[in-house]
Design a protein around this motif. Structure first.
Motif, PDB file in Angstrom:
ATOM      1  N   UNK A  53       0.822  -1.323  -0.075  1.00 30.15           N
ATOM      2  CA  UNK A  53      -0.004  -0.305  -0.209  1.00 30.15           C
ATOM      3  C   UNK A  53       0.420   0.711   0.346  1.00 30.15           C
ATOM      4  N   UNK A  54       0.152   1.972  -0.841  1.00 23.82           N
ATOM      5  CA  UNK A  54       1.208   3.663  -0.983  1.00 23.82           C
ATOM      6  C   UNK A  54       0.725   4.857  -0.887  1.00 23.82           C
ATOM      7  N   UNK A  55       1.261   5.035   0.621  1.00 26.34           N
ATOM      8  CA  UNK A  55       0.536   5.858   2.091  1.00 26.34           C
ATOM      9  C   UNK A  55       1.381   7.582   2.070  1.00 26.34           C
ATOM     10  N   UNK A  56       0.191   8.087   1.500  1.00 28.12           N
ATOM     11  CA  UNK A  56       0.243   9.448   1.016  1.00 28.12           C
ATOM     12  C   UNK A  56       0.608  10.625   2.162  1.00 28.12           C
ATOM     13  N   UNK A  57       1.690  11.534   2.098  1.00 30.18           N
ATOM     14  CA  UNK A  57       2.151  11.705   3.520  1.00 30.18           C
ATOM     15  C   UNK A  57       2.162  13.630   2.719  1.00 30.18           C
ATOM     16  N   UNK A  58       1.883  13.449   1.943  1.00 28.26           N
ATOM     17  CA  UNK A  58       1.821  15.302   1.771  1.00 28.26           C
ATOM     18  C   UNK A  58       1.616  16.748   2.638  1.00 28.26           C
ATOM     19  N   UNK A  59       0.920  16.151   3.415  1.00 31.36           N
ATOM     20  CA  UNK A  59       0.749  17.102   4.614  1.00 31.36           C
ATOM     21  C   UNK A  59       2.079  17.152   5.496  1.00 31.36           C
ATOM     22  N   UNK A  60       2.578  15.994   5.779  1.00 31.93           N
ATOM     23  CA  UNK A  60       3.454  16.244   6.207  1.00 31.93           C
ATOM     24  C   UNK A  60       4.370  16.742   6.566  1.00 31.93           C
ATOM     25  N   UNK A  61       4.487  16.828   4.772  1.00 27.70           N
ATOM     26  CA  UNK A  61       5.782  16.842   3.792  1.00 27.70           C
ATOM     27  C   UNK A  61       5.920  19.065   4.517  1.00 27.70           C
ATOM     28  N   UNK A  62       4.527  19.320   4.053  1.00 23.28           N
ATOM     29  CA  UNK A  62       4.353  20.262   4.960  1.00 23.28           C
ATOM     30  C   UNK A  62       5.149  21.129   5.732  1.00 23.28           C
ATOM     31  N   UNK A  63       4.398  20.219   6.921  1.00 20.93           N
ATOM     32  CA  UNK A  63       4.994  21.139   8.654  1.00 20.93           C
ATOM     33  C   UNK A  63       5.150  19.650   9.136  1.00 20.93           C
ATOM     34  N   UNK A  64       5.481  19.865  10.050  1.00 25.87           N
ATOM     35  CA  UNK A  64       5.067  19.118  11.662  1.00 25.87           C
ATOM     36  C   UNK A  64       3.901  18.512  11.584  1.00 25.87           C
ATOM     37  N   UNK A  65       4.504  17.384  11.784  1.00 26.07           N
ATOM     38  CA  UNK A  65       2.807  16.436  12.563  1.00 26.07           C
ATOM     39  C   UNK A  65       2.867  14.660  12.268  1.00 26.07           C
ATOM     40  N   UNK A  66       1.560  14.208  12.824  1.00 29.53           N
ATOM     41  CA  UNK A  66       1.686  12.991  13.277  1.00 29.53           C
ATOM     42  C   UNK A  66       0.535  11.756  11.877  1.00 29.53           C
ATOM     43  N   UNK A  67       0.844  11.122  11.552  1.00 26.52           N
ATOM     44  CA  UNK A  67       0.121  10.361  10.682  1.00 26.52           C
ATOM     45  C   UNK A  67       0.144   8.891  10.911  1.00 26.52           C
ATOM     46  N   UNK A  68      -1.030   8.295  11.618  1.00 29.18           N
ATOM     47  CA  UNK A  68      -1.111   6.854  11.766  1.00 29.18           C
ATOM     48  C   UNK A  68      -1.301   5.885  10.670  1.00 29.18           C
ATOM     49  N   UNK A  69      -0.969   5.204  10.879  1.00 30.39           N
ATOM     50  CA  UNK A  69      -1.016   3.972   9.564  1.00 30.39           C
ATOM     51  C   UNK A  69      -1.545   2.586   9.869  1.00 30.39           C
ATOM     52  N   UNK A  70      -1.945   2.452   9.564  1.00 33.37           N
ATOM     53  CA  UNK A  70      -2.510   0.243   9.318  1.00 33.37           C
ATOM     54  C   UNK A  70      -2.622  -0.203   8.728  1.00 33.37           C
ATOM     55  N   UNK A  71      -2.156  -0.917   7.604  1.00 31.26           N
ATOM     56  CA  UNK A  71      -2.376  -2.067   6.747  1.00 31.26           C
ATOM     57  C   UNK A  71      -2.338  -3.048   6.566  1.00 31.26           C
ATOM     58  N   UNK A  72      -2.147  -4.004   5.561  1.00 28.73           N
ATOM     59  CA  UNK A  72      -2.227  -5.547   5.174  1.00 28.73           C
ATOM     60  C   UNK A  72      -1.291  -6.032   4.555  1.00 28.73           C
ATOM     61  N   UNK A  73      -0.593  -7.109   3.905  1.00 28.36           N
ATOM     62  CA  UNK A  73      -0.381  -7.331   2.922  1.00 28.36           C
ATOM     63  C   UNK A  73      -0.488  -8.452   2.720  1.00 28.36           C
ATOM     64  N   UNK A  74      -0.044  -9.257   1.544  1.00 28.01           N
ATOM     65  CA  UNK A  74      -0.323 -11.155   1.456  1.00 28.01           C
ATOM     66  C   UNK A  74       1.268 -10.942   0.937  1.00 28.01           C
ATOM     67  N   UNK A  75       1.957 -12.081   2.491  1.00 28.67           N
ATOM     68  CA  UNK A  75       2.648 -12.443   2.308  1.00 28.67           C
ATOM     69  C   UNK A  75       2.810 -14.045   1.248  1.00 28.67           C
ATOM     70  N   UNK A  76       2.649 -14.237   0.948  1.00 30.66           N
ATOM     71  CA  UNK A  76       2.528 -15.633   0.153  1.00 30.66           C
ATOM     72  C   UNK A  76       3.316 -15.458  -0.753  1.00 30.66           C
ATOM     73  N   UNK A  77       3.963 -14.228  -1.160  1.00 28.41           N
ATOM     74  CA  UNK A  77       5.067 -14.880  -2.171  1.00 28.41           C
ATOM     75  C   UNK A  77       6.756 -14.819  -1.519  1.00 28.41           C
TER      76      UNK A  77
END
Ligand SMILES: [Zn+2]
Ligand SMILES: [Zn+2]
Length: 165
Positions: free
Chosen positions: A1-25
C-alpha cells in the motif's frame, strides 16, 4: 500500500497508519505457510524536518525447525523504526526509505522489516535439542535408547587410551 504524506511534507505532524498485505510470495525454507496476513500499524511523524516511521509488523507462521524438523507455530512481531527521506542517499541503509511522489511505499518497508527480522529464529525453541544422529528420535521428547557416549569422537579416543593401559 502506498500512503500519501503530503501534509507531513508541509510541516510538523503525525499520521497514523495500519495496513496488511499478502505475504504468500515471501518464501523461506523454514516457513511452511502463513497463517495470517502480514499486518502493520504505527505512525509517521514529521518533526523539525525529519520524517520517521515507527510501529510494528505482525504475522502468524507455521514453521519448521532447522534443528529437529518439527513443525511449530510462531507469531513473528518486528519493530518498525525507519527514517524517510525525499532524496536518494548514496549509502544503502536498510532503515532509510525514499518518499516518491509524496507517497511512502508501506509494503516495501513492512516486507523489509519482516525479512530482516527472520534471521536466526527458526528453532522450535531456543534450546532445541535436535534429533539423535543414530536413531532419529526427537530429543526434545526426552533421551533415546542409544548410548550417548557412542556418538562422541572423544568417547572413541577414551576407549583407545583405555585399551593401551
Ligand atoms: Zn526443534
Ligand atoms: Zn538415538
Amino acid at each position: 500500500m502506498r500512503c500519501s504524506i503530503k501534509e507531513l511534507l508541509r510541516g510538523d505532524g503525525v499520521l497514523p497508519f495500519s495496513c496488511e498485505l499478502d505475504p504468500a510470495e515471501l518464501e523461506f525454507p523454514s516457513i511452511l505457510r502463513y497463517e495470517s496476513p502480514l499486518t502493520a500499524k504505527g505512525t509517521i511523524r514529521s518533526s523539525a524536518g525529519l520524517l520517521t516511521l515507527t510501529g510494528e509488523t505482525r504475522v502468524s507462521l507455521r514453521c519448521i525447525c532447522d534443528r529437529c524438523g518439527r513443525e511449530y507455530d510462531r507469531e513473528a512481531v518486528e519493530k518498525l523504526d525507519t527514517v524517510l527521506v525525499t532524496e536518494h542517499q548514496d549509502e544503502e541503509d536498510p532503515d532509510v526509505f525514499l518518499v516518491q511522489d509524496d507517497c511512502v511505499d508501506l509494503d516495501e518497508i513492512i516486507t523489509t522489516a519482516f525479512v530482516l527480522g527472520l534471521d536466526s529464529k527458526t528453532l522450535c525453541r531456543p534450546d532445541c535439542k535436535g534429533v539423535c544422529p543414530r536413531c532419529g528420535h526427537n530429543l526434545n521428547d526426552g533421551p533415546c535408547a542409544c548410548r550417548p557416549e557412542a556418538d562422541s569422537p572423544f568417547a572413541v579416543l577414551g576407549q583407545l587410551f583405555n585399551a593401551e593401559e
